[in-house]
Enzyme design. Structure first.
Site, PDB file in Angstrom:
ATOM      1  N   TRP A 181     -12.231 -18.338   6.460  1.00 42.68           N
ATOM      2  CA  TRP A 181     -10.899 -18.353   5.855  1.00 42.68           C
ATOM      3  C   TRP A 181     -10.986 -17.722   4.477  1.00 42.68           C
ATOM      4  O   TRP A 181     -11.930 -17.988   3.729  1.00 42.68           O
ATOM      5  CB  TRP A 181     -10.344 -19.774   5.717  1.00 42.68           C
ATOM      6  CG  TRP A 181      -9.047 -19.782   4.968  1.00 42.68           C
ATOM      7  CD1 TRP A 181      -7.810 -19.509   5.475  1.00 42.68           C
ATOM      8  CD2 TRP A 181      -8.848 -20.041   3.563  1.00 42.68           C
ATOM      9  NE1 TRP A 181      -6.846 -19.572   4.481  1.00 42.68           N
ATOM     10  CE2 TRP A 181      -7.468 -19.889   3.293  1.00 42.68           C
ATOM     11  CE3 TRP A 181      -9.708 -20.358   2.514  1.00 42.68           C
ATOM     12  CZ2 TRP A 181      -6.932 -20.078   2.027  1.00 42.68           C
ATOM     13  CZ3 TRP A 181      -9.171 -20.535   1.246  1.00 42.68           C
ATOM     14  CH2 TRP A 181      -7.805 -20.401   1.015  1.00 42.68           C
ATOM     15  N   GLU A 222      -9.451 -17.731  10.561  1.00 44.81           N
ATOM     16  CA  GLU A 222      -8.354 -18.667  10.318  1.00 44.81           C
ATOM     17  C   GLU A 222      -7.241 -18.028   9.484  1.00 44.81           C
ATOM     18  O   GLU A 222      -7.482 -17.538   8.385  1.00 44.81           O
ATOM     19  CB  GLU A 222      -8.905 -19.904   9.596  1.00 44.81           C
ATOM     20  CG  GLU A 222      -7.848 -20.929   9.209  1.00 44.81           C
ATOM     21  CD  GLU A 222      -8.437 -22.098   8.432  1.00 44.81           C
ATOM     22  OE1 GLU A 222      -7.667 -22.998   8.057  1.00 44.81           O
ATOM     23  OE2 GLU A 222      -9.673 -22.097   8.193  1.00 44.81           O
ATOM     24  N   LYS A 224      -3.308 -18.040   7.574  1.00 44.45           N
ATOM     25  CA  LYS A 224      -2.491 -18.909   6.746  1.00 44.45           C
ATOM     26  C   LYS A 224      -1.189 -18.194   6.408  1.00 44.45           C
ATOM     27  O   LYS A 224      -1.181 -16.971   6.238  1.00 44.45           O
ATOM     28  CB  LYS A 224      -3.224 -19.306   5.459  1.00 44.45           C
ATOM     29  CG  LYS A 224      -2.541 -20.447   4.704  1.00 44.45           C
ATOM     30  CD  LYS A 224      -3.443 -21.024   3.618  1.00 44.45           C
ATOM     31  CE  LYS A 224      -2.790 -22.259   2.977  1.00 44.45           C
ATOM     32  NZ  LYS A 224      -3.658 -22.878   1.966  1.00 44.45           N
ATOM     33  N   ASP A 255      -4.741 -23.657  12.176  1.00 47.39           N
ATOM     34  CA  ASP A 255      -4.604 -24.806  11.290  1.00 47.39           C
ATOM     35  C   ASP A 255      -3.123 -25.175  11.289  1.00 47.39           C
ATOM     36  O   ASP A 255      -2.281 -24.385  10.874  1.00 47.39           O
ATOM     37  CB  ASP A 255      -5.077 -24.441   9.885  1.00 47.39           C
ATOM     38  CG  ASP A 255      -5.052 -25.615   8.921  1.00 47.39           C
ATOM     39  OD1 ASP A 255      -4.021 -26.307   8.851  1.00 47.39           O
ATOM     40  OD2 ASP A 255      -6.051 -25.822   8.209  1.00 47.39           O
ATOM     41  N   HIS A 258      -0.938 -24.423   8.317  1.00 48.44           N
ATOM     42  CA  HIS A 258      -0.900 -23.062   7.806  1.00 48.44           C
ATOM     43  C   HIS A 258       0.255 -22.238   8.359  1.00 48.44           C
ATOM     44  O   HIS A 258       0.239 -21.017   8.286  1.00 48.44           O
ATOM     45  CB  HIS A 258      -2.216 -22.348   8.105  1.00 48.44           C
ATOM     46  CG  HIS A 258      -3.332 -22.768   7.217  1.00 48.44           C
ATOM     47  ND1 HIS A 258      -4.556 -22.138   7.191  1.00 48.44           N
ATOM     48  CD2 HIS A 258      -3.417 -23.766   6.292  1.00 48.44           C
ATOM     49  CE1 HIS A 258      -5.334 -22.722   6.306  1.00 48.44           C
ATOM     50  NE2 HIS A 258      -4.672 -23.720   5.765  1.00 48.44           N
ATOM     51  N   HIS A 282      -7.972 -26.584  13.175  1.00 49.18           N
ATOM     52  CA  HIS A 282      -8.100 -27.448  12.014  1.00 49.18           C
ATOM     53  C   HIS A 282      -6.841 -28.307  11.994  1.00 49.18           C
ATOM     54  O   HIS A 282      -5.733 -27.791  11.858  1.00 49.18           O
ATOM     55  CB  HIS A 282      -8.199 -26.637  10.719  1.00 49.18           C
ATOM     56  CG  HIS A 282      -9.594 -26.243  10.378  1.00 49.18           C
ATOM     57  ND1 HIS A 282      -9.921 -25.583   9.217  1.00 49.18           N
ATOM     58  CD2 HIS A 282     -10.773 -26.438  11.043  1.00 49.18           C
ATOM     59  CE1 HIS A 282     -11.221 -25.366   9.182  1.00 49.18           C
ATOM     60  NE2 HIS A 282     -11.760 -25.868  10.270  1.00 49.18           N
ATOM     61  N   ASP A 290       2.714 -28.459   1.068  1.00 46.89           N
ATOM     62  CA  ASP A 290       1.303 -28.833   1.044  1.00 46.89           C
ATOM     63  C   ASP A 290       0.810 -29.114   2.456  1.00 46.89           C
ATOM     64  O   ASP A 290       1.403 -29.912   3.186  1.00 46.89           O
ATOM     65  CB  ASP A 290       1.123 -30.072   0.159  1.00 46.89           C
ATOM     66  CG  ASP A 290      -0.345 -30.425  -0.037  1.00 46.89           C
ATOM     67  OD1 ASP A 290      -1.194 -29.680   0.475  1.00 46.89           O
ATOM     68  OD2 ASP A 290      -0.626 -31.431  -0.704  1.00 46.89           O
ATOM     69  N   ASP A 292      -2.306 -30.308   3.331  1.00 47.45           N
ATOM     70  CA  ASP A 292      -3.586 -31.014   3.370  1.00 47.45           C
ATOM     71  C   ASP A 292      -3.466 -32.522   3.185  1.00 47.45           C
ATOM     72  O   ASP A 292      -4.239 -33.133   2.448  1.00 47.45           O
ATOM     73  CB  ASP A 292      -4.536 -30.420   2.328  1.00 47.45           C
ATOM     74  CG  ASP A 292      -4.907 -28.986   2.675  1.00 47.45           C
ATOM     75  OD1 ASP A 292      -5.356 -28.779   3.804  1.00 47.45           O
ATOM     76  OD2 ASP A 292      -4.720 -28.097   1.838  1.00 47.45           O
ATOM     77  N   ASP A 322      -9.076 -30.958   8.508  1.00 46.66           N
ATOM     78  CA  ASP A 322      -9.092 -30.229   7.232  1.00 46.66           C
ATOM     79  C   ASP A 322      -7.981 -30.758   6.332  1.00 46.66           C
ATOM     80  O   ASP A 322      -6.819 -30.390   6.484  1.00 46.66           O
ATOM     81  CB  ASP A 322      -8.912 -28.730   7.467  1.00 46.66           C
ATOM     82  CG  ASP A 322      -9.019 -27.923   6.172  1.00 46.66           C
ATOM     83  OD1 ASP A 322      -9.288 -28.525   5.115  1.00 46.66           O
ATOM     84  OD2 ASP A 322      -8.833 -26.695   6.222  1.00 46.66           O
TER      85      ASP A 322
END
Length: 414
Positions: A181, A222, A224, A255, A258, A282, A290, A292, A322
Site C-alpha cells: 500500500w 491495496e 484507497k 480494504d 478504503h 483488510h 476515517d 480505521d 487493519d
C-alpha cells in the site's frame, strides 16, 4: 454453557438444513491476520517521528507498547482470548535490530525474533513494506515519484520485503502475504493523472521481477479512495490495482474502509472471485472520513463474511484486520476485532445458503426475505460459545476481566 442448550440450538439449525458441527469445524481452520500496529499506534522501532502519509492514530490511552518485548506480551494476551490459531501482520518498521538499517537494506535477519515468536506459538506471518512516515515520502509520493532516486529507493525497499516474506513462509510453513500500500496522491486537482500511474506501473513491474514460490509468498496490492492531505487524487486507485492484479497474476486487496462510505465491499467479492483465483481483505470499520475504527459485529462485516461463504471461498480469501484506535485499551481492541471477524464468519456458516439460492432462482422473494430476517434471531450465540469453549477461550464478555487484570499488572506500569 449447558450441553442441553447447545443440543437444543443444534436441533433448531438442523431443522433449517444447517449443520452446526460442520460450521464449527470450518471456522476452526481459518487463520485471520492480526495487525501488529494496533498495539503501538503504528509506531514501529525506527523512531523517525510523527506519522505521515494520510495515517493518524487518535487518542492517548495509557499502556502503549513501546518495545518489541511489550508488543509481543500484548499479542500473547490477545491470542489467549481469541479462539483458534492465526497470523501476525507485520510492517517493515517493526524490524528488530540494533543496527537500524535503511528500509531498502532490510534483510530476513532483522526479523528473526518475530519468526522465533511465531514458530513457538504456531502462528503465521504476513508482511508489508512501509511506504510512509519517512523523509522520502514527505511530499506524498513514493513509487510514483517523478524523482527517480526516490522512486528507486522504494522499489528496493519493496523488493527487500518480498524476500523477508519468503523467509517468513519458509520458516513458519504458512504462506506469507506481502501487501503493498502506498500513500501516493495529491491534495488538490492534479495536472497529470496518467504520468504518476505510468511510473507506479513501472515500479511494480520492477518489484515483481523476482519470482518466488507461492507456497511461501504471495503478493497483493491495496487501493484507497483518498487519504488525509491526498483528498483529490490517489495514484493507486481501485481501478488501477484491479487491472494490474488481473493482468499480472497478483491479488487485489480490498480494504472495506478504503472506499466511499456507501460503497459495499461485500458486493465486490463475488465479481473479484469470478476472475481471480484468490483475493485479500483488510477488514476495518469506516466512520465518515476515517477508515480505521475497531471492527464491530455490524451489517457490513456480516455481509462480507456471507459473500465469502456463499462463494465457497474460505480458502480463496486471505483475511487480515487493519485499524488503530489509541482511545481504548489496545489489547482489547485486538480481541474485539478478531472475535467479531470470527463471529461474522460463523454467522455466515450458519445460514442455509443453498436453500436461499434456490428460493432466489425460483423467484420466491417473499420467503427469501422472511428467512433472511428470521435467521437474525436464531440462537447463533450458543454456537459461538461452543466454539470458544472448544478453543479454551472465555465465552461472551468473560474475556474482559482478563484484559482488566492485564491492564493492572502490565499496561498500568508503563
Amino acid at each position: 454453557m449447558s450441553e442441553q442448550f447447545y443440543d437444543y440450538t443444534k436441533e433448531i439449525y438442523a431443522a433449517a438444513g444447517v449443520d452446526t458441527e460442520k460450521a464449527l469445524d470450518e471456522l476452526a481452520k481459518l487463520r485471520i491476520s492480526m495487525h501488529c500496529w494496533q498495539g503501538d499506534d503504528v509506531g514501529g522501532y525506527e523512531n523517525t517521528g510523527a506519522l505521515s502519509g494520510g495515517i493518524t492514530a487518535t487518542g492517548n490511552y495509557p499502556g502503549k507498547a513501546v518495545t518489541p518485548e511489550q508488543l509481543m506480551r500484548d499479542m500473547d494476551k490477545a491470542f489467549e482470548l481469541i479462539p483458534g490459531k492465526h497470523k501476525i501482520n507485520l510492517h517493515a518498521i517493526y524490524a528488530i535490530t540494533d543496527s537500524r538499517p535503511e528500509r531498502d537494506a532490510l534483510e530476513p535477519r532483522h526479523f528473526e525474533k518475530w519468526v522465533e515468536f511465531a514458530k513457538e506459538r504456531g502462528l503465521g506471518l504476513d508482511v508489508n513494506p512501509t511506504l510512509f512516515s519517512h523523509p522520502y515520502a514527505a511530499d506524498g509520493l513514493t513509487l510514483s515519484h517523478p524523482d527517480e532516486k526516490i522512486r528507486k529507493y522504494w522499489v528496493r525497499h519493496c523488493k527487500a520485503m518480498r524476500k523477508v516474506g519468503e523467509y517468513f513462509g519458509k520458516e513458519t510453513g504458512i504462506t506469507c502475504l506481502n501487501n503493498i500500500w502506498i500513500p501516493d496522491g495529491l491534495k488538490d486537482v492534479p495536472g497529470d493523472r496518467m504520468g504518476p500511474r505510468i511510473r507506479l506501473k513501472e515500479s511494480l513491474d520492477e518489484i515483481f521481477e523476482d519470482k518466488y514460490d507461492e507456497k511461501y509468498l504471495v503478493d497483493s496490492i491495496e487501493s484507497k479512495l483518498f487519504g488525509i492531505g491526498l483528498e483529490s487524487y490517489t495514484v493507486g486507485s481501485h481501478e488501477f490495482y484491479m487491472n494490474y492484479a488481473a493482468k499480472n497474476g497478483k491479488m487485489c486487496l480490498l480494504d472495506n474502509g478504503h472506499f466511499h462510505p456507501l460503497e459495499s465491499v461485500a458486493d465486490k467479492i463475488p465479481s473479484m472471485l469470478l476472475f481471480n483465483e484468490k483475493i485479500a481483505l483488510h477488514v476495518t470499520r469506516g466512520v465518515r472520513w476515517d477508515s480505521d475504527h475497531v471492527v464491530t459485529f455490524d451489517d457490513g462485516i456480516r455481509d462480507i463474511a456471507k459473500e465469502i461463504v456463499r462463494c465457497n471461498a474460505l480458502s480463496r480469501v486471505m483475511i487480515g484486520l487493519d485499524y488503530f484506535d489509541a482511545s481504548i485499551n489496545r489489547v482489547a481492541a485486538w480481541v474485539i476485532g478478531m472475535r467479531n471477524m470470527q463471529k461474522a464468519l460463523l454467522y455466515a456458516l450458519l445460514l442455509p445458503h443453498d436453500g436461499m439460492k434456490k428460493l432466489q432462482d425460483e423467484g420466491n422473494f417473499t420467503k427469501l426475505l422472511a428467512l433472511n430476517e428470521e435467521f437474525k434471531t436464531y440462537p447463533f450465540g450458543a454456537v459461538w460459545d461452543r466454539f470458544c469453549e472448544r478453543s479454551g477461550t472465555p465465552v461472551r464478555e468473560e474475556w474482559l476481566a482478563e484484559i482488566e487484570n492485564y491492564e493492572k499488572i502490565e499496561l498500568g506500569k508503563r
